[in-house]
Design an enzyme around this catalytic site. Sequence first.
Site, short mmCIF file in Angstrom:
data_model
loop_
_atom_site.label_atom_id
_atom_site.label_comp_id
_atom_site.label_asym_id
_atom_site.label_seq_id
_atom_site.Cartn_x
_atom_site.Cartn_y
_atom_site.Cartn_z
N LYS A 1 0.85 -1.26 0.01
CA LYS A 1 -0.11 0.01 -0.03
C LYS A 1 0.71 1.28 0.05
O LYS A 1 0.34 2.37 -0.43
CB LYS A 1 -0.78 -0.19 1.18
N ARG B 1 -13.99 1.68 0.72
CA ARG B 1 -13.80 2.26 1.96
C ARG B 1 -13.04 3.30 1.90
O ARG B 1 -12.28 3.59 0.56
CB ARG B 1 -13.32 1.65 3.11
N LEU C 1 -2.47 -13.55 5.11
CA LEU C 1 -3.67 -14.60 5.62
C LEU C 1 -3.69 -14.89 7.02
O LEU C 1 -2.44 -15.37 7.39
CB LEU C 1 -3.66 -15.58 4.79
#
Length: 618
Positions: free
Chosen positions: A419, A549, A458
Amino acid sequence: MKKIDKTLLIRRTGLVLYDSLAVVAASYLALLVRYEFAASAISTGYLMVLVRLLPFNIITAVLIFTVFRLYSSLWVYAGAAELVNIGAACITEGFTNFILIMVTNRQQIVPMPRSYYVLYTTILIILIFISRYAYRGIRFLLKKRTDFTSSRRVLLIGAGAAGDMLLREINNSSYLHKKVIGIIDDDPRKIGNYLHGVKIIGDRSMISQSVSEQKIEEIIIAMPSAPASTIKELVDICKGTGCDLKRLPGIYQLVNGEVSISKLRNVDVNDLLGRDPIQVDLNSIMGYVSGKVVMVTDGGGSIGSELCRQIAAHQPRQLVLVDIYENTTYDIQNELKHNFPDLNLVVLIASVRNTKRMDQLFEMYRPEIVYHAAAHKHVPLMEDSPNEAIKNNVLGTWKVVQAADKWQVKRFVMISTDKAVNPTNIMGASKRICEMIIQTYDKHSKTEYVAVRFGNVLGSNGSVIPLFKRQIAEGGPVTVTHPEIIRYFMTIPEAVSLVLQAGAYAKGGEIFVLDMGEPVRIVDLARNLILLSGHKPDEDVKIVYTGLRPGEKLFEEMLMKEEGMQDTPNKLIHIGKPIDLDEERFLEQLEHLKEYVLEEPNDIRERVKEIIPTYQPQ
């Protein structure tokens, strides 16, 4: 306990009585068969020899059967080994019978027919076999009868050793209410044959047809050693059938006692990623932590705790675990103390935002290697509290980096994220600034600073998979932000192996990037998890799209255009080349950002954008 002993005594006494009668019956039947069932043709002398030796014959038979464990085996689970024991015991008894007759009947006035000894042994084997296997056969028939009415109809995939083991337990266990209707295997030599009475009906192309024709309710994949790509192909076929899907654990897990075959695990999302787990030979690269003082920030978190486990297993001189959150820190502390009793472990509650506290810790423990995992990582939460993202991620990292420089840490490895590439949220932007801090300080410090960049993990705290599972368990709906949103995924062990290997490869200034294969659509993960839970998407469990979002984008990138790609000895790990930046100006901006954020401004994003031109806040 007394009741069990009494039952066992009764059972063994019954077997001894049966075996005694079996010896009598075998002795007489051997002569009867020899004379073609003409009882009148049997010489009285033969019968006298048998009657005279019968007590000795019974005693020796019982003793021999005891030696061969015919009274102490669990016959309900009897297999080839027990069958061999029966044969060996009866042959030994037959030979003993021959010796007894020869010794006590030396005159050979009425010599026994030679065929008697062979017939006696053969009949005895048959009678003993019936006594030991009759119960099992009756139990199997009764279970088979109830299977068709009360058990789940199962299709088994895999006719190898694991499938054989699983089918045996399903047939024998009174706790597994399953009935295997057919078996699928891609080996053409096996198709058409039977395994424990169940037909191998075809290869994987027959799965859907078999499910429809045989009214299959559950599919079990019994291929624990198959590669991830093969499992994904099978799962892709099976998930369209609507059957509940389970997978047999690896054989090593069975041997280690972690699971039993009775505890088949549900297929989880790891089986759907379509690639084999990345394997790193940590033993060959972890020599650099042996005998060193190693510090891990956020040591109680998902990544930090696994780092601590792996480091603890490679004999550091001291492991210093730092975290602000006491609950998970307490858990990992107890785990490490239990699993590594000789480990020199220090566990400290501290905030990376506290300059003086960080300086004290570095001065006191003098770490040689630092793994910096402490950060706020939840994108929506940070969008609502952007100042906290800057305080914790940027200023916290800066303070730890400065302490490492001051106290001459040899190597500093920071955990980053995909990100940080062309960020659209404050969390990603804050991590990009951290990468810039790392690369700037690396050029002016004796410490080797590197960053490790990877995608979604995960099973980590707050990851999407536990949320989906909880929503499915509650009957839905499963919430996905956008039908086209995609993400790169990796497991916690993969992430940690990358971090550790980055520490081994580090020369300073690198951003290490993992090749995580193809990105996965989040809605596909949701749909697959619903299918693998035995439900139908949008029928049994609804999928609801909630919209992106704040700060969230449809796809993540691993590299910026300016960085380029450089290979490492591990083909799945790459290096993003450092981007040139005006270091003097950057450090000035950093100082201004530090002072500005402490004023709790409403527009911190504008200041961040001045530092990172690629940051596009939404």
